[in-house]
Design an enzyme around this catalytic site. Structure first.
Site, PDB file in Angstrom:
ATOM      1  N   CYS A  39       0.842  -1.197   0.000  1.00 26.24           N
ATOM      2  CA  CYS A  39       0.000   0.000   0.000  1.00 26.24           C
ATOM      3  C   CYS A  39       0.880   1.251   0.000  1.00 26.24           C
ATOM      4  CB  CYS A  39      -0.993  -0.027   1.158  1.00 26.24           C
ATOM      5  SG  CYS A  39      -0.258  -0.312   2.775  1.00 26.24           S
ATOM      6  N   ARG A  40       0.596   2.180   0.908  1.00 28.54           N
ATOM      7  CA  ARG A  40       1.220   3.494   0.790  1.00 28.54           C
ATOM      8  C   ARG A  40       2.578   3.614   1.442  1.00 28.54           C
ATOM      9  NH1 ARG A  40      -4.236   6.908   2.290  1.00 28.54           N
ATOM     10  NH2 ARG A  40      -5.131   6.942   0.199  1.00 28.54           N
TER      11      ARG A  40
END
Lengths: 222, 222
Positions: free
Chosen positions: A178-179
């Site tokens: 993800c981020r």
DNA sequence: AGACTATTCAAATGGTCAATAGAGAGTTTA
DNA sequence: TAAACTCTCTATTGACCATTTGAATAGTCT
């Protein structure tokens, strides 16, 4: 000292960059922009700020030359001004995670289970991916996938995950990313995948770190 | 969003590090500490701050875990907490020099002649030094030389330079270095050396950058 | 005790932040 | 073309925080 005035001006101007980093909301905005370009409205929504407040913080970042912007019809799209901004942010974040006990503690509380999620490093991901032993899942919102993703990854935002389990292989290991290291999307995805009987782990870092390491990326749909 | 509280706390704690970098005087203190350990009194003198004020800025840096300190008799000696702090500072400084026009302009005004000084890069210095073609001069105050210097360099603080010209060779090139790219000691030394008929250039960067590049250093007298 | 160094405190000043209201700028609709 | 609409930016306010100074306090050595 003859060059006292020079020093005062130099360090004073350098401090404008430091000031831009001196507020939690602004750091969150930088972190969001590390995923790709965003409108003011999107940034305000994600960071739980009023639009006016987000705009003001973005002005501060812009005056410090950390972000650039362009008008796109009725909207204004912000982005990090330069890859070096992302490098500065990652270094600040990692230094704090390493040296500031408060940061380490907050992260430990939120990610107490992350050891069990068997975070995978970049090098192994590239190896297993090219060998066809691994399915790489981008569990960020679709917009961020379109703006840029790890080459070879599949977009499956967290909200869609439950409804698309049938698309996933049971013979290959699934790795979610993800981020960044402190984003919980991947953790949540791994939990749900394991609950559904899949072999799943999370990527240790996130998409921004992948790009900083100059590893292959793609934009647009798969 | 369930982890809004986590994000607020995480970014809030990260911002304490940013806040520590948000003041010009504190950046100057970090820059001074990049040369080595200093007492409060010395730091206050060099940065033209009152001792009380310097002490308060040092408290801020200490609370952000960027510096550590030890009591030495009646004095307190501060130092950078970790090499990663120097890396963060250098990255902030270089980003600002590259991206913030105000910084670039102030530096350009002060160093308008620096092109003529033929700044030498690290790699060439190591090569010429080991070949015996070069004399490397540390023109910082002696205390900083003692705290750490480039292996093979000679200490010759700027105040002593004029009186010790006889010690210097005329057949070898002389390279002067100091605290960093925006320190003017080396520029001034090169000017005086050339005026006295020596072949002289300055090192492009300074001692802190040399250590960050993991190149050989020594402490104490030559 | 006396000298010296560093920290803390209190007060004055100036700046930052969030919220609100409203103004601009660009697009769509009437 | 004007009006309505959307999105973004700006101005103002009040609360809070940061910086500096000088004086008081604390800690260490002789």
């Amino acid at each position: 000292m003859v060059n006292r005035e020079f020093k005062d001006r130099l360090y004073g101007h350098l401090a404008t960059v430091g000031q831009a980093l001196a507020n939690g909301h602004r750091l969150e905005l930088i972190d969001l922009l590390a995923q790709g370009e965003r409108t003011v409205d999107e940034l305000a929504g994600e960071a739980r700020l009023s639009v006016a407040n987000a705009s003001q913080h973005l002005q501060v970042l812009h005056r410090a030359h950390l972000v650039s912007r362009r008008r796109d019809g009725v909207q204004v799209r912000y982005r990090l001004a330069d890859p070096s901004v992302m490098r500065l942010w990652v270094r600040l974040r990692d230094l704090a995670a390493e040296r500031v006990p408060d940061v380490a503690q907050v992260v430990a509380e939120e990610f107490e289970l992350s050891d069990e999620l068997d975070a995978v490093e970049h090098v192994e991901i590239e190896r297993q991916l090219s060998a066809g032993n691994m399915l790489l899942l981008d569990v960020r919102p679709r917009q961020e996938y379109l703006a840029g993703h790890v080459a070879g990854s599949i977009s499956m935002p967290l909200e869609e995950l439950e409804g698309r389990l049938a698309e996933l292989p049971r013979e290959r290991e699934i790795v979610a990313y993800c981020r960044g290291p402190y984003c919980s999307f991947a953790n949540e995805a791994v939990r749900r995948l394991r609950a559904a009987g899949f072999r799943a782990r999370r990527m240790a870092l996130g998409y921004p770190e992948w790009t900083l390491a100059a590893r292959p990326v793609r934009t647009g749909a798969a």
